[in-house]
Design a protein around this motif. Structure first.
Motif, short mmCIF file in Angstrom:
data_model
loop_
_atom_site.label_atom_id
_atom_site.label_comp_id
_atom_site.label_asym_id
_atom_site.label_seq_id
_atom_site.Cartn_x
_atom_site.Cartn_y
_atom_site.Cartn_z
N GLU A 65 -2.12 -18.54 14.40
CA GLU A 65 -1.58 -17.26 14.89
C GLU A 65 -1.01 -16.44 13.74
N SER A 66 -1.27 -15.14 13.75
CA SER A 66 -0.72 -14.23 12.75
C SER A 66 -0.81 -12.81 13.28
N PRO A 67 0.16 -11.96 12.98
CA PRO A 67 0.04 -10.56 13.41
C PRO A 67 -1.00 -9.81 12.59
N PHE A 68 -1.55 -10.42 11.56
CA PHE A 68 -2.44 -9.72 10.64
C PHE A 68 -3.80 -10.41 10.56
N ASN A 69 -4.76 -9.70 10.01
CA ASN A 69 -6.02 -10.37 9.73
C ASN A 69 -6.14 -10.61 8.22
N PRO A 70 -7.08 -11.43 7.79
CA PRO A 70 -7.09 -11.87 6.39
C PRO A 70 -7.19 -10.73 5.37
N ASP A 71 -7.75 -9.58 5.76
CA ASP A 71 -7.86 -8.51 4.76
C ASP A 71 -6.80 -7.43 4.91
N THR A 72 -5.75 -7.71 5.67
CA THR A 72 -4.62 -6.77 5.75
C THR A 72 -3.99 -6.64 4.35
N PRO A 73 -3.83 -5.40 3.86
CA PRO A 73 -3.22 -5.24 2.54
C PRO A 73 -1.79 -5.79 2.52
N ARG A 74 -1.53 -6.59 1.51
CA ARG A 74 -0.21 -7.22 1.38
C ARG A 74 0.64 -6.41 0.40
N ILE A 75 1.72 -5.83 0.94
CA ILE A 75 2.53 -4.90 0.16
C ILE A 75 3.85 -5.56 -0.26
N LEU A 76 4.20 -5.36 -1.50
CA LEU A 76 5.54 -5.73 -1.97
C LEU A 76 6.40 -4.46 -1.90
N LEU A 77 7.53 -4.57 -1.20
CA LEU A 77 8.45 -3.44 -1.16
C LEU A 77 9.57 -3.71 -2.15
N THR A 78 9.77 -2.78 -3.09
CA THR A 78 10.84 -2.93 -4.08
C THR A 78 11.75 -1.70 -4.03
N GLY A 79 12.94 -1.84 -4.57
CA GLY A 79 13.84 -0.69 -4.66
C GLY A 79 15.14 -0.88 -3.92
N ALA B 163 -2.75 6.92 3.07
CA ALA B 163 -3.65 7.16 1.94
C ALA B 163 -3.51 6.04 0.90
N PHE B 164 -2.28 5.61 0.70
CA PHE B 164 -2.03 4.52 -0.25
C PHE B 164 -2.70 3.23 0.21
N LEU B 165 -2.56 2.93 1.51
CA LEU B 165 -3.17 1.70 2.04
C LEU B 165 -4.69 1.75 1.91
N GLU B 166 -5.25 2.94 2.10
CA GLU B 166 -6.69 3.12 1.90
C GLU B 166 -7.07 2.74 0.47
N MET B 167 -6.25 3.22 -0.46
CA MET B 167 -6.53 2.96 -1.88
C MET B 167 -6.40 1.46 -2.18
N VAL B 168 -5.40 0.83 -1.56
CA VAL B 168 -5.20 -0.61 -1.79
C VAL B 168 -6.42 -1.39 -1.28
N ARG B 169 -6.90 -0.96 -0.11
CA ARG B 169 -8.09 -1.63 0.45
C ARG B 169 -9.29 -1.45 -0.47
N GLY B 170 -9.26 -0.43 -1.29
CA GLY B 170 -10.30 -0.20 -2.30
C GLY B 170 -11.48 0.51 -1.73
N ASP C 48 -1.10 -7.02 -2.95
CA ASP C 48 -2.21 -6.09 -3.20
C ASP C 48 -1.75 -4.70 -3.65
N GLY C 49 -0.48 -4.39 -3.42
CA GLY C 49 0.03 -3.07 -3.79
C GLY C 49 1.55 -3.07 -3.75
N VAL C 50 2.15 -2.18 -4.53
CA VAL C 50 3.61 -2.15 -4.63
C VAL C 50 4.14 -0.78 -4.17
N VAL C 51 5.08 -0.80 -3.25
CA VAL C 51 5.76 0.43 -2.83
C VAL C 51 7.20 0.36 -3.33
N ASP C 52 7.59 1.38 -4.09
CA ASP C 52 8.94 1.44 -4.65
C ASP C 52 9.72 2.48 -3.88
N LEU C 53 10.74 2.04 -3.17
CA LEU C 53 11.50 2.95 -2.30
C LEU C 53 12.82 3.35 -2.94
#
Lengths: 381, 381
Positions: free
Chosen positions: A229-243, A374-381, A321-326
């Protein structure tokens, strides 16, 4: 995904205020804390109750702006507003508030907050120099110990302090195990769920309850993960939130990332991975406390090498897969540091990086949604 | 009013860069300073040339905003922009830049500025506690002394330091005598004239030239005053300007007050009365330097009792009719402190008080003009 332990979390949260009220009537002191630089162990060792103070909701900001500038970090305005409008029960319970000279806004806000409650200000050094800064900070921690003793009438022995350290270390380890669930790909727990658990247990007066509950969450979620069980699927972009710190009420960006099809897999924030560094249990306790707290990698430190180190460790450990700095609006230290963080992430990890500056209001939600998608689109490549 | 000494000021200003260039080619080191908390005496005692760095003009801000946030104090952005675009000759001359952990924005900006020049950062305490803060600061001043010695190869003896102190004290006294001209009612000198003299002499490599020139200004203006000459009439509102540093290029508010029919009779700012506290010549020189500099009443200190004291002294000494408190956009410490300063001025002196927040651009000039004129109307009663 339905996690039944959330019911218990809700139940303890509701009971918590009644427990504090009773303990206070039995003569225990309540000490209000705002920031990760303030060592709660001194309060615990003095048999006082350390409580987290409110500062993550937009509601009291309007009242705060009658005194504070509009162009100031919402966390500071919210904290002040809660105190000024007397709407934070934890502030109301507090016999003493602990402040610290972390940033310009907080430092000056505490001068005004002193109107409502006695405040003890910890003078935080602005770098982590192991010589001068640490010895200055050690003296500050010692002065805080003396204040706690005076406030409670309890002599804080090394033994009591070591007990308190063991307890908070246990809490840190439980929190780390909980957060590390998300290292599994796809994560069996969402960022919003993680945030909710960390945030709500953070208010518990009895840390043991929080530790037990976090362990129960881990057990339940691991069980579900084993069943796939998981709320996500294997290709869900994994984001690190920093800040900056985020909590319930200031979770706008976390929600938008996860509604937009991403997963906030990890938090390089004060409530996240920054809060799970343990205190050395072998050292003289006051010295060990001083060392651990000063090492907190917040942008108020100049330079702030620990943040880069921690980011590197997390990007690898959580398969990010991508970093969001808040940055909260007008938080200069995170805002300026973002330039160097972005360069670091892009150069060393070749990961997409998005810097967002916002506040607690919903006025820019639509604009943020577009940028995040738009950012998530870019992360997905 | 025509003050002929201005011609000489212009002439020395033009010669100044050539003098620095020549001295540098003769082997003297140039040390760049930004802030009133940094003790220039250490540079002087090491036979280096202390120079003030540019940071009062709008031009380089656009370039700075490629790296720094827009929502940041224009003084910080201007300072960084000058360095990034290599358009400040004093920065170009500097072998070493002196920074200090005064405020969040500067502290973090200096991390980025280090790309362009070697920087020595002074760790400034955030309060003026005579025990811990002062002894920490004394160590910082000592560390700066050692850096100056290393940079120049000159051993800084107590004698050389005492000589430097006598020189800078003489400059401070000359500047105070100049500013005190405006105690006469009506003032024989305008705020813009005072600002121009203080600002331009501040860049002189030879402090003796500045002292002599300020004395000449005083003589000439006193002579004219005796003949009853003044740019103002006896009922011109006398305004005290308090808050952030102002200089040529960031003089918008001074100009607007004086064009609107007021007189900026005195400046409770870094270039104004805050800069004329002398160093105790009887004490051990390094200790005396540490004490004097730490006592500077800037809003970065929490609390900042010296500012209230100085304001009281100036309001009485200069027969002030109204107080304008200037905050550069996003300067949190002055912005938050303004609330308490306003209450202090209104409660203790029953004077009209106006808080202005602006930047170096001209975009809000019309709006400011309207507010300032309305304020001057109110001051006139």
């Amino acid at each position: 995904m339905d996690i039944v332990t959330f019911g218990k979390l809700q139940q303890i949260s509701e009971q918590n205020l009644l427990d504090i009220d009773r303990a206070k009537r039995e003569g225990r002191k309540v000490i209000g804390f705002y920031c990760l630089y303030s060592p709660v162990e001194l309060a615990i060792a003095a048999r006082a109750i350390p409580v987290s103070l409110c500062g993550t909701k937009n509601d009291p900001i309007e009242a705060a702006e009658k005194v504070l500038p509009r162009n100031l970090c919402p966390l500071i305005k919210s904290s002040y507003g809660y105190a000024a409008t007397d709407t934070c029960p934890y502030f109301r319970f507090s016999n003493l508030i602990v402040g610290e000279t972390t940033c310009d806004g907080k430092k000056k806000m505490f001068e005004l907050l002193a109107e409502f409650r006695p405040i003890h200000i910890l003078q935080l050094p602005q770098n982590q120099d192991s010589g001068k800064a640490l010895s200055f900070w050690y003296q500050e921690v010692k002065r805080f110990k003396e204040r706690m003793e005076k406030e409670t009438g309890v002599i804080i022995t090394d033994e009591k302090l070591s007990d308190a350290i063991r307890l908070t270390n246990k809490e840190r380890k439980a929190k780390k195990v909980l957060m590390d669930l998300a290292k599994t790909k796809p994560s069996p727990i969402s960022g919003m769920e993680l945030l909710t658990i960390k945030f709500k247990t953070g208010f518990f007066m009895d840390k043991r309850l929080g530790i037990t509950l976090m362990n129960e969450f881990v057990e339940e979620i691991q069980r579900k993960a084993l069943q796939g069980e998981s709320p996500f699927n294997p290709d869900t972009p994994r984001i690190l939130l920093t800040g900056v710190p985020v909590g319930i009420g200031s979770d706008k960006v976390v929600r938008l990332i996860e509604k937009g099809g991403g997963n906030v897999a990890c938090f390089e924030t004060c409530g996240g991975y920054r809060s799970v560094f343990t205190i050395d249990e072998e050292k003289e306790p006051l010295q060990a406390i001083a060392e651990k707290y000063l090492a907190t990698p917040c942008s108020v430190m100049s330079p702030n090498p620990g943040r880069y180190e921690l980011l590197g460790e997390m990007i690898n450990g959580f398969s990010v897969d991508g970093v969001v700095d808040l940055t909260w609006q007008a938080c200069h230290t995170y805002n300026v540091e973002s330039y160097s963080i972005g360069k670091f992430v892009e150069k060393n990890f070749h990961l997409p990086f998005l810097h967002l500056e916002t506040d607690y209001s919903e006025s820019d939600t639509e604009q943020l949604r577009v940028r995040i998608e738009a950012f998530l689109e870019m992360v997905r490549g």
